[in-house]
Design an enzyme around this catalytic site. Sequence first.
Site, PDB file in Angstrom:
ATOM      1  N   ASP A 149     -12.242 -20.052  -1.370  1.00  0.00           N
ATOM      2  CA  ASP A 149     -13.321 -20.159  -0.416  1.00  0.00           C
ATOM      3  C   ASP A 149     -14.597 -20.447  -1.213  1.00  0.00           C
ATOM      4  O   ASP A 149     -14.699 -20.053  -2.363  1.00  0.00           O
ATOM      5  CB  ASP A 149     -13.406 -18.792   0.294  1.00  0.00           C
TER       6      ASP A 149
ATOM      7  N   CYS B 203      11.247  -4.517  12.410  1.00  0.00           N
ATOM      8  CA  CYS B 203      10.790  -5.118  11.154  1.00  0.00           C
ATOM      9  C   CYS B 203      11.758  -4.820  10.015  1.00  0.00           C
ATOM     10  O   CYS B 203      12.310  -3.732   9.930  1.00  0.00           O
ATOM     11  CB  CYS B 203       9.403  -4.580  10.807  1.00  0.00           C
TER      12      CYS B 203
ATOM     13  N   CYS C 298       9.378  -0.495   6.326  1.00  0.00           N
ATOM     14  CA  CYS C 298      10.147  -0.107   7.513  1.00  0.00           C
ATOM     15  C   CYS C 298      11.591   0.262   7.160  1.00  0.00           C
ATOM     16  O   CYS C 298      12.212   1.049   7.860  1.00  0.00           O
ATOM     17  CB  CYS C 298      10.104  -1.219   8.556  1.00  0.00           C
TER      18      CYS C 298
ATOM     19  N   ASP D 187      -6.270 -17.781   7.354  1.00  0.00           N
ATOM     20  CA  ASP D 187      -6.468 -16.629   6.479  1.00  0.00           C
ATOM     21  C   ASP D 187      -7.218 -15.599   7.304  1.00  0.00           C
ATOM     22  O   ASP D 187      -7.947 -15.959   8.223  1.00  0.00           O
ATOM     23  CB  ASP D 187      -7.323 -16.986   5.254  1.00  0.00           C
TER      24      ASP D 187
ATOM     25  N   CYS E 220      10.880  -5.110   6.663  1.00  0.00           N
ATOM     26  CA  CYS E 220      10.143  -5.018   5.398  1.00  0.00           C
ATOM     27  C   CYS E 220      10.535  -3.757   4.629  1.00  0.00           C
ATOM     28  O   CYS E 220      11.167  -2.851   5.176  1.00  0.00           O
ATOM     29  CB  CYS E 220       8.638  -5.050   5.637  1.00  0.00           C
TER      30      CYS E 220
ATOM     31  N   HIS F 100       3.721  -3.808   4.966  1.00  0.00           N
ATOM     32  CA  HIS F 100       4.243  -4.002   6.321  1.00  0.00           C
ATOM     33  C   HIS F 100       3.411  -5.026   7.094  1.00  0.00           C
ATOM     34  O   HIS F 100       3.957  -5.944   7.709  1.00  0.00           O
ATOM     35  CB  HIS F 100       4.305  -2.692   7.113  1.00  0.00           C
TER      36      HIS F 100
HETATM   37 ZN   LIG Z   1       7.666  -3.366   8.372  1.00  0.00          ZN
END
Ligand SMILES: [Zn+2]
Length: 394
Positions: free
Chosen positions: A94, A324, A329, A286, A326, A355
């Site tokens: 940026d 989820c 999780c 973003d 991830c 997460h």
């Molecule tokens: Zn997750």
Amino acid sequence: MTSSAFSFRVTQTDGGARRGVMTTAHGDVQTPAFMPVGTQGAVKGVTHRDLESVGAEILLSNMYHLYLRPGADLIARRGGLHTFIGWSRPILTDSGGYQIFSLAARRTIDEEGARFRSHLDGSAHLLTPEKAADIQAQLGSDVAMVLDECLAYPSEAGPARQSMERTMRWARRARARFLALYEKRGQAPFSSDGVVVTNPDQAQFGIVQGGVSPELREESARGTVAIGFEAYAIGGLSVGEPGDVMYDIVAGTTRCLPDGRPRYLMGVGTPQDLVESVARGIDLFDCVLPTRNARNGQLFTSEGPINIKNARYAEDDQPADPACGCYTCRTCSRAYLRHLFHVREITASTLNTLHNLHFYLDTLRGIRDAIAFGRFERFRLAFHQRLSRRLHDS
Ligand SMILES: [Zn+2]
């Protein structure tokens, strides 16, 4: 295109939504894509290994912060930003317009550039469109942004027009400087006009401004496209205007941008904003929301955001989002995440950030798959239905 390694290809369209591939010297980015925000050369709370594990293909970093600390010269001596921070995938920097607007003390903007005092030590600086191009050449990001003037919302028509026109004059100067720097591309690093260029394949994106005026936005888009950049961004949105106003501006602006170049909506937004903006032709995003909110205990889930601080999660053995996959999780309960937050363990930020980033990147993966199979409208409808099915607690 000027940059030898940079290219963009739309592979599928579905209504207004596009699926594509943006190629840089540091690899490909599947679009629509979300860029995690690594302001100071790091995404707060997580390592690059974590970012790779959630599938981040591109990182956003901030020129304003890196210029002030540790300094662009120091980073150029390390071989550029990729080497310095140990991230081998694409980076977008940026230009600092927004940070000068929101962080710097005693800033004044005139035709030459932005004069400001550092928010760190009060030192005086002048950032011109040319200097912003030079600093980003030293950093060697894959994508450099032009310096733009950010406008407060709401703004009167007069100042909005002046600001949009100034951003366009600055864009012309930034492009001229960029072309001069990269005129004689060599093996990196090479020195051009006193500037050490660390990535010979950098691309430069122009920025469309114009507040919430459809007329100013169209004029800005056409003028910026006429200057000619590798791609185009839409700046100055999600600054307090109502959501439907933002969506209308996005739709109107993307119509004025060339089909064959990426379109980047800067600093936006919620998961719903991403889906709605993809529907209007956006390829890149973003936003600090997933990372900043994670550190404040807000977790985005497929059924809407939850606030892990709440007492109701004290003995909740479910993962943050049962849908989820991830690391957080798979291994942590809401009860444990709530405990970590309350005792201020550092890993609370790490696990929550992992997460939230996984949720954002997975949402984009779902969007890309849906576009590829011509099912984006169905995805969009199901996405909104799931979120509206229950009342949220945050
Ligand atoms: Zn997750």
